[in-house]
Design an enzyme around this catalytic site. Structure first.
Site, PDB file in Angstrom:
ATOM      1  N   SER A 121      -9.781 -16.642  56.901  1.00 57.02           N
ATOM      2  CA  SER A 121     -10.802 -17.307  56.092  1.00 57.02           C
ATOM      3  C   SER A 121     -11.644 -18.245  56.967  1.00 57.02           C
ATOM      4  O   SER A 121     -12.249 -17.799  57.928  1.00 57.02           O
ATOM      5  CB  SER A 121     -10.138 -18.043  54.928  1.00 57.02           C
ATOM      6  N   ASP A 146      -9.614 -11.415  56.264  1.00 62.39           N
ATOM      7  CA  ASP A 146     -10.241 -11.562  54.944  1.00 62.39           C
ATOM      8  C   ASP A 146     -11.391 -12.567  54.892  1.00 62.39           C
ATOM      9  O   ASP A 146     -11.441 -13.408  53.980  1.00 62.39           O
ATOM     10  CB  ASP A 146      -9.183 -11.926  53.889  1.00 62.39           C
ATOM     11  N   HIS A 314      -6.082 -13.489  48.668  1.00 60.57           N
ATOM     12  CA  HIS A 314      -6.895 -13.893  49.808  1.00 60.57           C
ATOM     13  C   HIS A 314      -6.032 -14.313  50.999  1.00 60.57           C
ATOM     14  O   HIS A 314      -6.389 -14.057  52.154  1.00 60.57           O
ATOM     15  CB  HIS A 314      -7.821 -15.038  49.380  1.00 60.57           C
TER      16      HIS A 314
END
Length: 345
Positions: A121, A146, A314
């Protein structure tokens, strides 16, 4: 069962050492919390996502160690975890990328070992900025988990609403762990038990104001003021307040809503930067729908390797550490960065 949500404080079960590194600049003394494991092989330099800490990599570290010969360095980024810096409000991509270079310099001096940088992230964005700015002279490869520019930029408009939807405080660390699992933020109980301690902290004083006076399933949530409250409800609220005062209240270590001015700088232009990094690249995604146009074209041209890990949230490396470790181990062995451990296959 409540016992499942008991926090795990045994970082030593996943990392060999926990070190506070002093990075001295011309103007300030910055102290970065770094977790390390291993003494041989390439270094996996792990960067966590926004609001998380190096502990989010704990379970993954134990798994990857069983797969390949490597070392692990997981650090708390500035203003996160137990890292303390002179200017914690500066979370610009440039500053954070420079931090990475300084930490590696303090660890290894002028002769760093081969490094594979891996980020999730926000940490994935910072990994790309670090690689693109050539802050790591011994960089072997880059792995981003991701995060892609298109999806990230589209999500910025709704990010504040998401942050407001989270509980402001928790009655205990156990309740924070329970919320993280039940809400789907972390889908792996083992990882949640060790990593949530890096996301929340004890409030300096127990909170008993109306803003945190309502407890629902162990989670303290903000309660809207009402003009008319029945007498019985007033009495119950008073009892709740008195109960809260007796307990330690936890809140988020990082107020992510205050980092908004840096979000665009983390993600805008990220796809182009990623594609131009002159090292082998791996992109791990929770869903193929996350690819933007530039990455779709780049993937078709073979500029990087991509793998989709379905049925993950996530926090892919926390939800499915074995799958992430398998993908990364295969990638590194294919590129001859390291070897599988004897007896693994």
């Amino acid at each position: 069962m409540k016992w499942m949500f008991i926090p795990s404080s045994a970082a030593s079960a996943y990392f060999v050492t926990c070190t506070a590194l002093e990075s001295i600049s011309l103007t300030a003394l910055n102290i970065f919390r770094v977790y390390c494991s291993g003494a041989h092989g390439p270094v996996l330099l792990l960067l966590h996502g926004g609001g998380h800490s190096a502990l989010s990599w704990a379970v993954f570290t134990a798994v990857i160690f069983s797969r390949i010969n490597c070392r692990v360095v997981a650090m708390d980024l500035r203003a996160h975890g137990d890292t303390k810096v002179k200017n914690p409000d500066d979370l610009s991509a440039d500053t954070m990328a420079k931090d990475i270079g300084k930490v590696v310099e303090v660890l290894y001096g002028d002769n760093p070992p081969p490094i594979m940088i891996i980020g999730h992230s926000m940490g994935g964005a910072i990994a790309v900025h670090t690689a693109a700015a050539n802050h790591l002279q011994s960089l072997l490869g880059l792995c981003v988990i991701d995060v892609v520019e298109g999806t990230a930029m589209d999500a910025l408009n709704s990010m504040q609403n998401f942050l407001r939807s989270r509980p402001k405080t928790f009655k205990s660390l156990e309740n924070a762990i329970e919320w993280s699992v039940k809400s789907g933020q972390i889908r792996n109980m083992e990882s949640a038990r060790v990593s949530m301690g890096g996301q929340v902290k004890k409030c300096e004083e127990p909170t008993s104001s109306p803003a945190v006076s309502k407890s629902i399933e162990g989670i303290i949530e903000e309660e809207e003021e009402e003009d008319v409250v029945e007498e019985s409800n007033k009495k119950k609220m008073k009892e709740d307040d008195q109960e809260i005062k007796k307990e330690s209240v936890f809140t988020w270590r990082v107020d992510l809503s205050k980092t908004e001015k840096y979000w665009e700088g983390w993600f805008r232009g990220l796809s182009a930067l990623f594609l131009t990094c002159p090292v082998p690249k791996l992109l791990l995604l929770a869903g193929v729908d996350r690819l933007d146009k530039d990455l779709t074209i780049g993937q078709m041209q073979g500029k990087f390797q991509m793998q989709v890990l379905p049925q993950c949230g996530h926090a892919v490396h926390e939800d499915a550490p074995e799958k992430v470790a398998d993908a990364l181990a295969t990638f590194m062995v294919r590129h001859k960065f390291t070897d599988f451990k004897e007896g693994y296959l």
